[in-house]
Design an enzyme around this catalytic site. Structure first.
Site, PDB file in Angstrom:
ATOM      1  N   HIS A   1      14.798 -14.366  10.864  1.00 12.88           N
ATOM      2  CA  HIS A   1      14.426 -14.285  12.279  1.00 12.88           C
ATOM      3  C   HIS A   1      12.927 -14.419  12.518  1.00 12.88           C
ATOM      4  O   HIS A   1      12.520 -14.866  13.583  1.00 12.88           O
ATOM      5  CB  HIS A   1      14.890 -12.949  12.874  1.00 12.88           C
TER       6      HIS A   1
ATOM      7  N   HIS B   1      14.824 -18.446  17.302  1.00 12.68           N
ATOM      8  CA  HIS B   1      13.756 -17.648  16.708  1.00 12.68           C
ATOM      9  C   HIS B   1      12.423 -18.393  16.670  1.00 12.68           C
ATOM     10  O   HIS B   1      11.368 -17.765  16.639  1.00 12.68           O
ATOM     11  CB  HIS B   1      14.154 -17.198  15.300  1.00 12.68           C
TER      12      HIS B   1
ATOM     13  N   CYS C   1       0.877  -1.177   0.000  1.00 11.51           N
ATOM     14  CA  CYS C   1       0.000   0.000   0.000  1.00 11.51           C
ATOM     15  C   CYS C   1       0.908   1.219   0.000  1.00 11.51           C
ATOM     16  O   CYS C   1       2.103   1.097  -0.273  1.00 11.51           O
ATOM     17  CB  CYS C   1      -1.025  -0.026   1.134  1.00 11.51           C
TER      18      CYS C   1
HETATM   19  C1  RB5 Z   1      -3.861   5.472   0.638  1.00 12.18           C
HETATM   20  O1  RB5 Z   1      -3.977   6.850   0.462  1.00 12.18           O
HETATM   21  C2  RB5 Z   1      -3.023   5.179   1.850  1.00 12.18           C
HETATM   22  O2  RB5 Z   1      -3.638   5.632   3.006  1.00 12.18           O
HETATM   23  C3  RB5 Z   1      -2.750   3.692   1.939  1.00 12.18           C
HETATM   24  O3  RB5 Z   1      -2.167   3.254   0.761  1.00 12.18           O
HETATM   25  C4  RB5 Z   1      -1.820   3.261   3.040  1.00 12.18           C
HETATM   26  O4  RB5 Z   1      -0.653   4.018   3.061  1.00 12.18           O
HETATM   27  C5  RB5 Z   1      -2.426   3.104   4.375  1.00 12.18           C
HETATM   28  O5  RB5 Z   1      -1.804   2.651   5.329  1.00 12.18           O
END
Ligand code: RB5
Length: 144
Positions: free
Chosen positions: A99, A134, A66
């Site tokens: 780990h 670990h 993300c």
């Molecule tokens: C998207 O704008 C952003 O909030 C998402 O990709 C992420 O970084 C959230 O944790």
């Protein structure tokens, strides 16, 4: 051929498409759980789809992306079968395997250079868990 599960939101989509090309070059197959464009979406939907596929034994390994890596990583780690590690440099990707026996690597799509991301993918997929001390630590992670 080993299959890698992939998931992202809109912010991670461009890097996910790049990761697919690297996986093909490296001889891996993949299953893409979305998203499929840069249109704004909610990362949990795709994180849960990837995590469910690992929990039900369909896949063993995933890569998720993300914008910061945090939201999708938090979501993945709500699944008890998932050990998801946020990685932005290959040394951390190596340690996530050595780990933590991480089964998912998350990258911050908006905050990682392409060459670092490629090195993280290569390292994550080619590094073994060290076991030993670990193992007891990762066994103690789930809330009892
Ligand atoms: C998207 O704008 C952003 O909030 C998402 O990709 C992420 O970084 C959230 O944790």
């Amino acid at each position: 051929m080993k299959k890698i599960g992939l998931a992202s939101d809109h912010a991670g989509y461009p890097l996910k498409e790049q990761v697919k090309e690297w996986l093909k070059e490296m001889g891996y197959d993949f299953v893409d759980f979305g998203t499929n464009s840069t249109e704004s979406c909610n990362y949990p939907e795709f994180a849960h789809a990837l995590a469910n596929a690992i929990e039900n034994g369909e896949l063993t390994t995933g890569i998720a992306i993300c914008g910061t890596g945090n939201g999708i990583n938090m979501t993945l780690n709500h699944h008890t079968a998932i050990r998801s590690a946020l990685c932005w440099m290959p040394e951390i990707a190596a340690l996530a395997r050595q780990h933590n026996d991480a089964n998912v690597m998350v990258m911050p799509g908006r905050f990682i250079a392409t060459d670092s991301a490629k090195e993280c993918v290569t390292t994550f997929l080619n590094t073994a868990f060290e076991g030993g001390r670990h193992q007891a630590r990762i066994d103690a992670i789930p809330v009892k």
